[in-house]
Each structure stands twice: as structure tokens, then as C-alpha cells.
Design a protein around this motif. Structure first.
Motif, PDB file in Angstrom:
ATOM      1  N   TYR A 185       5.812  26.656  65.826  1.00 17.62           N
ATOM      2  CA  TYR A 185       5.378  25.530  64.990  1.00 17.62           C
ATOM      3  C   TYR A 185       5.104  25.999  63.564  1.00 17.62           C
ATOM      4  O   TYR A 185       5.482  25.314  62.598  1.00 17.62           O
ATOM      5  N   ALA A 186       4.450  27.150  63.421  1.00 16.40           N
ATOM      6  CA  ALA A 186       4.143  27.659  62.086  1.00 16.40           C
ATOM      7  C   ALA A 186       5.407  27.971  61.299  1.00 16.40           C
ATOM      8  O   ALA A 186       5.478  27.730  60.085  1.00 16.40           O
ATOM      9  N   TRP A 204       8.780  26.896  62.214  1.00 16.14           N
ATOM     10  CA  TRP A 204       9.766  25.811  62.204  1.00 16.14           C
ATOM     11  C   TRP A 204       9.281  24.585  61.422  1.00 16.14           C
ATOM     12  O   TRP A 204      10.044  24.005  60.640  1.00 16.14           O
ATOM     13  N   VAL A 205       8.049  24.192  61.624  1.00 14.12           N
ATOM     14  CA  VAL A 205       7.535  22.973  61.008  1.00 14.12           C
ATOM     15  C   VAL A 205       6.826  23.261  59.688  1.00 14.12           C
ATOM     16  O   VAL A 205       7.115  22.636  58.661  1.00 14.12           O
ATOM     17  N   THR A 206       5.911  24.219  59.703  1.00 15.41           N
ATOM     18  CA  THR A 206       5.097  24.465  58.515  1.00 15.41           C
ATOM     19  C   THR A 206       5.880  25.146  57.402  1.00 15.41           C
ATOM     20  O   THR A 206       5.851  24.702  56.245  1.00 15.41           O
ATOM     21  N   ILE A 207       6.596  26.207  57.714  1.00 15.50           N
ATOM     22  CA  ILE A 207       7.303  26.983  56.691  1.00 15.50           C
ATOM     23  C   ILE A 207       8.656  26.366  56.354  1.00 15.50           C
ATOM     24  O   ILE A 207       8.982  26.126  55.185  1.00 15.50           O
ATOM     25  N   GLY A 213       9.746  23.358  57.257  1.00 18.24           N
ATOM     26  CA  GLY A 213       9.668  21.922  57.020  1.00 18.24           C
ATOM     27  C   GLY A 213      10.537  21.078  57.928  1.00 18.24           C
ATOM     28  O   GLY A 213      10.893  19.951  57.568  1.00 18.24           O
ATOM     29  N   ARG A 224       9.645  18.002  64.548  1.00 13.37           N
ATOM     30  CA  ARG A 224       9.369  18.381  65.930  1.00 13.37           C
ATOM     31  C   ARG A 224      10.478  17.836  66.820  1.00 13.37           C
ATOM     32  O   ARG A 224      10.611  16.627  67.006  1.00 13.37           O
TER      33      ARG A 224
END
Length: 306
Positions: A146-147, A149-152, A154, A157
Motif C-alpha cells: 500500500y505504501a 503502490w498507493v502512496t508513492i 499514486g 486499490r
């Protein structure tokens, strides 16, 4: 010389019985056998209780043909009907993508540890990292993906992100099982191939890996059974959808664990409770099928224990 001969003990022809056990040893052996058998029976009690509860409360929906052919589109917690087709498809798609990534990495890692890096510093580092991954909880793997794929990066999900987190859980299982099977391949086969002038890479590809193929496939099946029931990556990396979604790169996807979690809060409603137990039974049957398949492949493996 005559004195030594006179003092030598005479053989009376009796054979010493070394197979008998003293009373104390026999008692300890019996006590250990009883305790181990008792612990085994105690361990069976919760297992049989869980299986009986799940089967007795979920079998009637599982035996319905609609359960395997319909989704939960338009079905509310209070309304009965629908099936688990969307969840079963989602679980299998995400597990398949996970296997496509994890299996080559695990097999190549095991080949490196056994055939190329044996005893080297690089092999020790790889082995140490694999040991760490083996003990990583699924929620930690999900948070890491998640950190990134999603946070860094963008990204959204989606089901593919779940597969990436499952790779971190499945790869150590495949690598360790493959490593053990490669160790069982006799060195005489490798030496005979080298003596004929066959390169090392071709020896591994044509002789070593095919010899251990049955055990490798068994490890792959056990790895799939290990990850297909994980819940934390699904809750963190993809939303639950009641409709069928064949595209893991777009939108939410259903899965058996999240289907159970979706109706878990409405267990007081008979329709929701029936779906929870039926989905749990479906997941158990899926894992059981993978384990039976692994056993079947292991039985016909080319490496047999004597």
C-alpha cells in the motif's frame, strides 16, 4: 601366559538378551505414548468442532447450483439468494497472478542457493532474507505494498496490488520447498552430466529440475493454499464488490474472505449468516482441493523416499 589364560572368563554358551527393556523404561515409553495420543485427540476436538459447525451450517447453499453460477448483485443482507461466483473468480484470479510472479522467483532463488551460491556470501544474504519473509505477517506485507503502490506511485486499490502483497507471502514457501527438493537430487546425476560435457545451465534445466519437478509442484500448491485465504491484503488493497469483475487492473473485486467479512456484521440476519457459513465452507473446500492435489503430485514424484 598360563596365568592370563587361567584368568580369562569362560564362555558358557548363553546369548545375552539386549532387546528387553527394564520396567522403568517400559513405563516411561507407555506414559509417553499415552500422553502423545491424548494430546493428538485434544488437538482434534477444536478441528472437528470447527469443521462440523461450518459444514452443518453452510452445506445447503454450497449444494445449490446457483451458489456456483451467480454473484451477489442486487442482494442485500436481509435478502436470500445469489451465489459466490464473483468471490470465487476474484480469489482465483488474484491467486493465479500471484503464482505467475512468485513461482519463477522462488524456483530461480532456490536454484541459485543450491547450484551456484552454495556457501557463498550472496547465498547467505538471500537465505537470511527469505527467513525474514517467512515470518512476515500478511498485514505487514499489505501495508508495504500500500505504501509503495498507493502512496508513492499514486495508483488505485485494485486486485493486482493484492497479488503483489501475496507474492511476498508465497515466494518464501515456494523457495524453501524447491530448495529442499533440489537437495534430494543425487549429485551423481550432475556429475554424470558434467562428464558428458553438458554445460551447467543445461544440466540444471534438463536433469536437476525435471527430477525434482514433482516436489516443486507440490510446494507451489501448498504456497497457493497458504495465500488464497489471506484477508488483510484484501481489506487494505482492494474494495469488495458484489458483481463479477474479471479485470484485476480496474475496479474492486470480490473474494471469499472479503465476502465473509462483508456479511459478518449482519450475522443476526438468517440470509447473511447462511452466506457467511457457505463462503467459509467454499474456502475450506478450495484449500482442501489444493492440498489434495499437492499430495497427489507428491505421490507420483520422481524422488521417492526409501
Amino acid at each position: 601366559m598360563s596365568t592370563i589364560a587361567a584368568n580369562r572368563p569362560q564362555y558358557d554358551g548363553k546369548v545375552l538378551d539386549l532387546t528387553g527393556r527394564s520396567g522403568a523404561r517400559a513405563f516411561r515409553n507407555l506414559l509417553a505414548t499415552v500422553l502423545i495420543s491424548l494430546c493428538f485427540l485434544i488437538a482434534l476436538i477444536p478441528l472437528c468442532w470447527i469443521l462440523w459447525t461450518v459444514v452443518s451450517k453452510g452445506y445447503h447453499l454450497v449444494l445449490d447450483a446457483n451458489w456456483w453460477s451467480q454473484s451477489q448483485r442486487g442482494i442485500t443482507s436481509r435478502r436470500a439468494g445469489g451465489g459466490a461466483y464473483h468471490a470465487l473468480v476474484g480469489s482465483l484470479i488474484m491467486a493465479l497472478i500471484c503464482a505467475v510472479i512468485a513461482v519463477p522467483l522462488g524456483i530461480l532463488g532456490a536454484v541459485y542457493l543450491i547450484e551456484y551460491g552454495k556457501g557463498g556470501r550472496g547465498a547467505k544474504v538471500v537465505s537470511f532474507m527469505v527467513d525474514i519473509l517467512t515470518g512476515v505477517p500478511s498485514i505487514v506485507a499489505a501495508l508495504f505494498v500500500y505504501a509503495v503502490w498507493v502512496t508513492i506511485l499514486g495508483q488505485n486499490r485494485i486486485g493486482f496490488a493484492v497479488s503483489l502483497s501475496l507474492v511476498l507471502l508465497m515466494m518464501p514457501v515456494v523457495l524453501r520447498s524447491t530448495e529442499e527438493m533440489l537437495k534430494l537430487v543425487p549429485d551423481e546425476l550432475r556429475e554424470a552430466s558434467y562428464a558428458l560435457g553438458v554445460p551447467k545451465w543445461k544440466t540444471i534445466l534438463k536433469i536437476v529440475v525435471p527430477t525434482a519437478f514433482g516436489g516443486i509442484i507440490t510446494g507451489v500448491m501448498l504456497g497457493l493454499a497458504r495465500v488464497i485465504g489471506e484477508t488483510a491484503p484484501l481489506l487494505i488493497l482492494v474494495g469488495y464488490s458484489k458483481v463479477i469483475n474479471y479485470n484485476p487492473f480496474s475496479g474492486f473485486m470480490g473474494a471469499l474472505p472479503t465476502m465473509i467479512n462483508n456479511d459478518r456484521g449482519d450475522m443476526a440476519l438468517p440470509a447473511a449468516a447462511d452466506r457467511v457459513w457457505a463462503a467459509a465452507l467454499t474456502l475450506i473446500l478450495l484449500v482442501l482441493a489444493l492440498n489434495l492435489l499437492a499430495r497427489l503430485i507428491a505421490r507420483f514424484s520422481t524422488i521417492k523416499s526409501k
